[in-house]
Scaffold this motif. Structure first.
Motif, short mmCIF file in Angstrom:
data_model
loop_
_atom_site.label_atom_id
_atom_site.label_comp_id
_atom_site.label_asym_id
_atom_site.label_seq_id
_atom_site.Cartn_x
_atom_site.Cartn_y
_atom_site.Cartn_z
N GLN A 62 4.39 9.51 -7.83
CA GLN A 62 5.50 9.79 -8.74
C GLN A 62 4.98 9.97 -10.17
O GLN A 62 5.37 10.89 -10.89
N MET A 63 4.06 9.10 -10.57
CA MET A 63 3.48 9.20 -11.91
C MET A 63 2.64 10.46 -12.05
O MET A 63 2.65 11.11 -13.11
N GLU A 64 1.91 10.83 -11.01
CA GLU A 64 1.10 12.04 -11.07
C GLU A 64 1.98 13.27 -11.28
O GLU A 64 1.62 14.18 -12.04
N ARG A 65 3.13 13.30 -10.62
CA ARG A 65 4.05 14.43 -10.82
C ARG A 65 4.56 14.46 -12.26
O ARG A 65 4.69 15.53 -12.86
N GLN A 66 4.86 13.30 -12.82
CA GLN A 66 5.35 13.24 -14.19
C GLN A 66 4.27 13.67 -15.17
O GLN A 66 4.55 14.35 -16.16
N ARG A 71 0.83 -1.20 0.00
CA ARG A 71 0.00 0.00 0.00
C ARG A 71 0.86 1.25 0.00
O ARG A 71 0.60 2.21 -0.73
N GLN A 72 1.89 1.25 0.81
CA GLN A 72 2.78 2.40 0.87
C GLN A 72 3.55 2.56 -0.45
O GLN A 72 3.66 3.67 -0.99
N TRP A 73 4.11 1.47 -0.96
CA TRP A 73 4.93 1.55 -2.16
C TRP A 73 4.07 1.91 -3.38
O TRP A 73 4.49 2.70 -4.23
N ARG A 74 2.87 1.35 -3.43
CA ARG A 74 1.94 1.67 -4.52
C ARG A 74 1.61 3.17 -4.48
O ARG A 74 1.60 3.84 -5.53
N GLY A 75 1.31 3.69 -3.30
CA GLY A 75 1.02 5.11 -3.18
C GLY A 75 2.18 5.97 -3.63
O GLY A 75 1.99 6.98 -4.32
N HIS A 76 3.39 5.56 -3.27
CA HIS A 76 4.59 6.29 -3.68
C HIS A 76 4.72 6.31 -5.20
O HIS A 76 4.98 7.36 -5.81
N LEU A 77 4.52 5.17 -5.86
CA LEU A 77 4.65 5.09 -7.32
C LEU A 77 3.58 5.89 -8.03
O LEU A 77 3.86 6.58 -9.03
N LEU A 78 2.35 5.83 -7.54
CA LEU A 78 1.27 6.58 -8.18
C LEU A 78 1.49 8.09 -8.03
O LEU A 78 1.24 8.86 -8.97
#
Length: 267
Positions: A172-176, A163-170
């Motif tokens: 990151q993608m939102e910023r991109q 849950r934490q890692w998924r949130g981090h990746l999403l």
């Protein structure tokens, strides 16, 4: 990678959009670019056509991605300045060899190179180790790092702090997406964000491997939970669109147990 920026909107509105995205006033941008707030206002409203030098200077101070700088130049009536060269082009040979040497030198720790849509361009044996057990159908090229990580049959079931890692990746993608305004990246985000979190995915926030300084990736491999800190490197002052969108991601062991486990797998 395509961009949704419309060329016929004009350079002025596009520059205003980037300025507002950076939360700068016209005066602040003018001071940084050695211009005047009046001139910036005239450019944004279309009353003044900026020179090619001014377009590039404003883009530099607004930290506009290289691909979007070409779009700004076209909108202002100038030819694109930055090339987009395939990594397979002979002129990229030295760069390819250097990146492959970097990946090999980082072994046994995982490392990979991705483009602006997280397509995996190269990876070392440390990454191959983490992908053990992933169904072959998910490993058909071109591989995508986000798909492999968040797919319910990919790495997701083995990530202890999913849950934490998924949130981090999403995030990151939102910023991109906000930075690049890419249709392909938006489609990828919608795809991977729609994957459900597997039942029983609990946060593993205690015990060895929990790092107090940064969020680690905690993933199981052969019955051992490994803990990694992720770092991402990009190129300084790139003059090519392809190079500007390359990212080298490396995974450092976050605890002695992970370090020892990886070393034990080294021939």
């Amino acid at each position: 990678m395509t961009t949704t920026a419309a060329i016929d909107t004009g350079a002025g509105p596009m520059l205003r959009g980037w300025r507002e995205r950076r939360r700068l006033s016209q005066l602040e941008l003018a001071l940084r670019a050695d211009s005047s707030a009046r001139h910036i206002s005239f450019i944004e409203t279309g009353r003044s056509r900026p020179s090619q030098e001014m377009v590039l200077r404003l883009a530099e101070h607004l930290e506009v991605p290289v691909r979007e700088r070409n779009a700004l130049l076209l909108a202002a009536g100038y030819a694109p300045q930055f090339t987009e060269t395939s990594l397979e082009d002979p002129s990229m040979g030295a760069l390819r060899e250097s990146m492959e040497a970097l990946l090999r030198g980082y072994e046994p720790f995982p490392a990979l190179i991705v483009d602006g849509t997280y397509t995996v361009l190269a990876a070392n044996r440390g990454i191959a180790m983490l992908l053990e057990g992933v169904p072959e159908r998910l490993l058909v090229p071109p591989l995508n790092a986000m798909r492999l990580t968040l797919h319910p049959q990919g790495l997701a079931p083995r990530i202890r702090n999913l849950r934490q890692w998924r949130g981090h990746l999403l995030e990151q993608m939102e910023r991109q997406i906000a930075l690049l305004r890419s249709d392909a990246l938006r489609e990828l985000y919608e795809e991977v964000a729609a994957h459900p979190v597997p039942d029983g995915a609990e946060e593993d926030t205690s015990g060895p491997g929990v790092c107090p300084i940064a969020l680690p990736l905690r993933i199981e491999h052969r019955g051992t939970v490994l803990s990694f800190l992720s770092t991402i490197a990009t190129f300084n002052t790139p003059m090519d669109v392809t190079v500007s969108e390359l990212a080298i991601e490396t995974f450092l062991p976050a605890d002695p147990e992970t370090f020892a486990h990886l070393r034990s797998l080294t021939p």
